[in-house]
Design a protein around this motif. Structure first.
Motif, short mmCIF file in Angstrom:
data_model
loop_
_atom_site.label_atom_id
_atom_site.label_comp_id
_atom_site.label_asym_id
_atom_site.label_seq_id
_atom_site.Cartn_x
_atom_site.Cartn_y
_atom_site.Cartn_z
N MET A 148 11.37 -12.65 -0.24
CA MET A 148 10.78 -13.80 -0.95
C MET A 148 11.83 -14.79 -1.44
SD MET A 148 7.63 -12.11 -3.08
CE MET A 148 8.42 -10.60 -3.56
N GLY A 149 12.88 -14.27 -2.04
CA GLY A 149 13.91 -15.16 -2.60
C GLY A 149 14.58 -16.00 -1.53
N LEU A 150 14.84 -15.38 -0.38
CA LEU A 150 15.52 -16.11 0.69
C LEU A 150 14.58 -17.13 1.33
CD1 LEU A 150 17.58 -13.20 2.30
CD2 LEU A 150 18.34 -14.95 0.68
N MET A 151 13.31 -16.77 1.44
CA MET A 151 12.35 -17.75 1.98
C MET A 151 12.23 -18.96 1.05
SD MET A 151 10.36 -18.75 4.32
CE MET A 151 9.84 -17.49 5.47
N LYS A 152 12.28 -18.71 -0.24
CA LYS A 152 12.24 -19.83 -1.20
C LYS A 152 13.43 -20.75 -0.98
CE LYS A 152 9.71 -17.79 -5.06
NZ LYS A 152 9.78 -17.19 -6.38
N LYS A 153 14.58 -20.16 -0.75
CA LYS A 153 15.79 -20.98 -0.57
C LYS A 153 15.70 -21.78 0.73
CE LYS A 153 18.93 -18.07 -3.20
NZ LYS A 153 20.01 -17.09 -3.14
N VAL A 154 15.22 -21.16 1.79
CA VAL A 154 15.09 -21.88 3.06
C VAL A 154 14.10 -23.04 2.89
CG1 VAL A 154 14.21 -21.71 5.44
CG2 VAL A 154 15.75 -19.96 4.54
N SER A 155 13.00 -22.76 2.22
CA SER A 155 12.01 -23.81 1.99
C SER A 155 12.62 -24.97 1.20
CB SER A 155 10.81 -23.22 1.25
OG SER A 155 9.87 -24.21 0.96
N THR B 45 24.80 -8.83 -12.54
CA THR B 45 25.47 -9.94 -11.87
C THR B 45 24.42 -11.02 -11.67
OG1 THR B 45 24.90 -9.19 -9.69
CG2 THR B 45 26.94 -8.33 -10.62
N LYS B 46 24.87 -12.24 -11.29
CA LYS B 46 23.93 -13.32 -11.03
C LYS B 46 22.99 -12.95 -9.89
CE LYS B 46 26.21 -17.44 -12.68
NZ LYS B 46 26.81 -18.73 -12.31
N LYS B 47 23.58 -12.29 -8.84
CA LYS B 47 22.78 -11.92 -7.68
C LYS B 47 21.66 -10.97 -8.07
CE LYS B 47 23.07 -10.13 -3.01
NZ LYS B 47 23.88 -9.43 -2.04
N GLN B 48 22.01 -9.98 -8.92
CA GLN B 48 21.01 -9.02 -9.35
C GLN B 48 19.90 -9.70 -10.13
OE1 GLN B 48 23.70 -6.34 -11.36
NE2 GLN B 48 23.07 -4.68 -10.02
N ALA B 49 20.27 -10.63 -10.97
CA ALA B 49 19.28 -11.26 -11.83
C ALA B 49 18.28 -12.07 -11.01
CB ALA B 49 20.00 -12.17 -12.82
N ARG B 50 18.70 -12.61 -9.89
CA ARG B 50 17.80 -13.46 -9.10
C ARG B 50 16.89 -12.65 -8.18
NH1 ARG B 50 22.38 -16.85 -8.24
NH2 ARG B 50 22.69 -15.88 -6.21
N PHE B 51 17.28 -11.43 -7.86
CA PHE B 51 16.56 -10.68 -6.85
C PHE B 51 15.15 -10.32 -7.32
CE2 PHE B 51 15.49 -6.33 -5.35
CZ PHE B 51 15.19 -6.68 -4.05
N ALA C 153 13.92 2.10 -13.39
CA ALA C 153 13.45 2.13 -12.01
C ALA C 153 14.40 1.29 -11.17
CB ALA C 153 12.03 1.58 -11.92
N VAL C 154 14.27 1.43 -9.86
CA VAL C 154 15.06 0.58 -8.96
C VAL C 154 14.09 -0.37 -8.27
CG1 VAL C 154 16.52 0.52 -6.92
CG2 VAL C 154 16.81 2.35 -8.59
N GLU C 155 14.35 -1.66 -8.46
CA GLU C 155 13.52 -2.64 -7.76
C GLU C 155 14.05 -2.80 -6.34
OE1 GLU C 155 12.84 -6.34 -9.72
OE2 GLU C 155 11.56 -7.08 -8.10
N ILE C 156 13.13 -2.78 -5.39
CA ILE C 156 13.49 -2.94 -3.96
C ILE C 156 12.60 -4.02 -3.37
CG2 ILE C 156 14.16 -0.51 -3.69
CD1 ILE C 156 11.35 -0.19 -2.21
N ASN C 157 12.97 -4.48 -2.18
CA ASN C 157 12.04 -5.30 -1.40
C ASN C 157 10.99 -4.33 -0.87
OD1 ASN C 157 10.68 -6.90 0.38
ND2 ASN C 157 12.47 -7.57 1.54
N ILE C 158 9.78 -4.43 -1.37
CA ILE C 158 8.75 -3.44 -1.03
C ILE C 158 8.48 -3.38 0.48
CG2 ILE C 158 6.82 -5.04 -1.41
CD1 ILE C 158 6.85 -1.26 -2.24
N VAL C 159 8.76 -4.47 1.17
CA VAL C 159 8.57 -4.47 2.62
C VAL C 159 9.43 -3.40 3.28
CG1 VAL C 159 8.80 -5.86 4.72
CG2 VAL C 159 7.94 -6.91 2.64
N GLU C 160 10.56 -3.07 2.65
CA GLU C 160 11.48 -2.10 3.24
C GLU C 160 11.18 -0.66 2.80
OE1 GLU C 160 15.55 -4.43 3.95
OE2 GLU C 160 15.00 -4.45 1.85
N LYS C 161 9.96 -0.43 2.36
CA LYS C 161 9.60 0.88 1.81
C LYS C 161 9.92 2.04 2.76
CE LYS C 161 5.82 3.56 -0.09
NZ LYS C 161 4.48 3.98 0.01
#
Lengths: 283, 178
Positions: free
Chosen positions: A101-108, B6-12, B56-64
């Motif tokens: 989702m985050g990367l799609m937002k950036k591409v958009s 990190t900034k990256k973690q906060a945005r994910f 908990a660990v947040e993941i991209n649920i698509v990668e379950k």
């Protein structure tokens, strides 16, 4: 220029870019031969056929090698974020890319830096990401099948695997309810081409066209028959057709190609693709 | 305990949570996932989803599918993997459609069609995640009893839906040939 972005099932292919060439049986991008299978390869092959028929330039393609780990998809997202403004395609068609989702937002967001905002088309997982990230309104065209339409109608689902049971039980007869729900929660692109036993074109939440002939239920079983429609829609728009007319032409050509190929549930998408030029030349 | 963000973690934002019985399990799993190039983030799960600990660990649920397999391979214990929003369980309804010599099993957005007499997988359609063309190539034209389960080779939710269709199709084929 039509720019198509997606993945190919080769883990270590990296990014493969350039003009696509399809000679009737083989798809090439640069010096790389791409197996014409279900997925973005089928989509690009169909787009090449339409481009050739309409005597326009073949589509530009960015393929990422990805068998599901997402590494190739992330390379592709990264490339688009850095290079889209320079590429400034007229039409951007996003397809099999791991939904992030985050990367799609950036591409958009980056598309706003193009010289002119491209016509935005999303199918498959790119459509999942666009909907889940709340970006549907940024897109001009979605091309879901019925189960993906159920996903668009589910306010909370972030992938079709998590749609509510009552929605999955819905049949095509209830499609108007799905469309109404999806439109209400802003999960619809401006034009939505629903591929199924009855194809529907939906514009601004209203059904404006349906097609159920020739009746070929076996097409649903054939992997890639939705991809070919999406590819043809993109190429017809690149040739100057309105979104509505492009969708109608693609839907009709796909069904007629299935009929011409005497499709059965065992038919491969390459056989349908081979039939498309004959249909286009006949009409 | 303090976790530096990190900034990256906060945005994910991944839309899925791996839940654990203990903080130690969560930290160990996060380390393994990160080492294998998954985008992850340590988070506090919402109270209604907590299974034992408040990490908990947040993941991209698509990668379950890939996350689950990796954690099991590395012997990292977890309680459950759930989407943050919506229904918590994967769609478990399947639909079956018969053609003359073929049977199509549909689970969510995935469809698997096989020859009723030979068990050969004729086609796989639907879906949209990048492991589907790969699974298509590795399964189509092979006998359903001879191929690996999609969940053992795929990485995504589409692969898990294909796995549901596969399991049902295998059961139908076995019943029809017995």
């Amino acid at each position: 220029m039509l720019l198509i972005c997606g993945t190919i099932p080769q883990a270590d292919a990296g990014l493969v870019m350039g003009e696509a060439r399809f000679n009737g049986s083989k798809l090439h991008v640069g010096n790389t031969e791409i197996p014409c299978t279900q997925g973005t390869a089928a989509l690009v092959s169909a787009a090449c056929i339409v481009a050739s028929h309409c005597r326009i330039n073949a589509p530009q393609v960015i393929f990422a090698g990805d068998t599901g780990s997402g590494q190739g998809s992330r390379l592709l997202y990264d490339y688009l974020m850095k290079n889209l403004p320079q590429l400034s395609p007229d039409i951007l068609l996003l397809h099999y890319i791991l939904p992030v989702m985050g990367l799609m937002k950036k591409v958009s967001k980056v598309t706003e830096k193009c010289s002119k905002k491209p016509v935005m088309i999303a199918d498959a997982s790119s459509m999942y990401a666009a909907k889940a990230a709340g970006l549907a309104g940024q897109f001009d065209i979605f091309t879901p099948d019925l189960s993906e339409m159920e996903f668009l109608a589910d306010a909370e689902a972030i992938h079709p695997a998590y749609i509510s049971h009552h929605l999955f039980r819905a049949e095509i007869a209830h499609i108007d309810e799905l469309i109404e729900a999806a439109y209400r929660q802003k999960s619809m692109a401006k034009t939505v081409v629903v591929k199924g036993a009855i194809d529907h074109i939906v514009q601004d939440g209203k059904i404006t066209f349906t097609l159920d002939r020739p009746d070929l239920p076996q097409l649903e079983a054939i992997g890639g028959t939705g991809d070919t429609i999406s590819g043809m829609v993109g190429a017809f728009i690149d040739a100057g057709f309105s979104h509505y007319d492009a969708a109608i032409k693609a839907l009709k050509a796909n069904r007629e190609a299935g009929q011409y190929a005497q499709a059965t549930p065992a038919t491969k998408i390459s056989q349908i693709i081979t039939a498309i030029p004959k249909i286009l030349n006949h009409n | 305990m303090i976790f530096k963000r990190t900034k990256k973690q906060a945005r994910f934002v991944g839309g899925g949570l791996v839940l654990f019985q203990s903080v130690e399990e969560a930290i160990a799993a996060e380390k393994v996932l990160r080492a294998n190039n998954y985008d992850v983030k340590l988070v506090a799960p919402p109270p209604q989803l907590r299974k034992g600990c408040d990490l908990a660990v947040e993941i991209n649920i698509v990668e379950k599918a890939g996350v689950e397999r990796l954690l099991r391979q590395k012997d990292k214990h977890f309680a459950e993997i759930l989407p943050v929003k919506g229904v918590g369980e994967l769609l478990d309804v399947v639909k079956v459609k018969y053609f003359a010599d073929a049977c199509m099993v549909k689970a969510g957005n995935m469809k698997l069609t096989f020859d009723k007499n030979t068990g050969v997988i004729l086609n796989i359609s639907g879906g949209g995640c990048p492991d589907i063309p790969y699974l298509h190539l590795s399964m189509v034209d092979k006998k359903i009893t001879d191929v690996a389960r999609p969940k053992d080779k795929g990485h995504t939710l589409c692969a898990l839906m294909l796995d549901r269709a596969f399991v049902e199709a295998l059961e139908i084929f076995r019943k029809e040939t017995n």
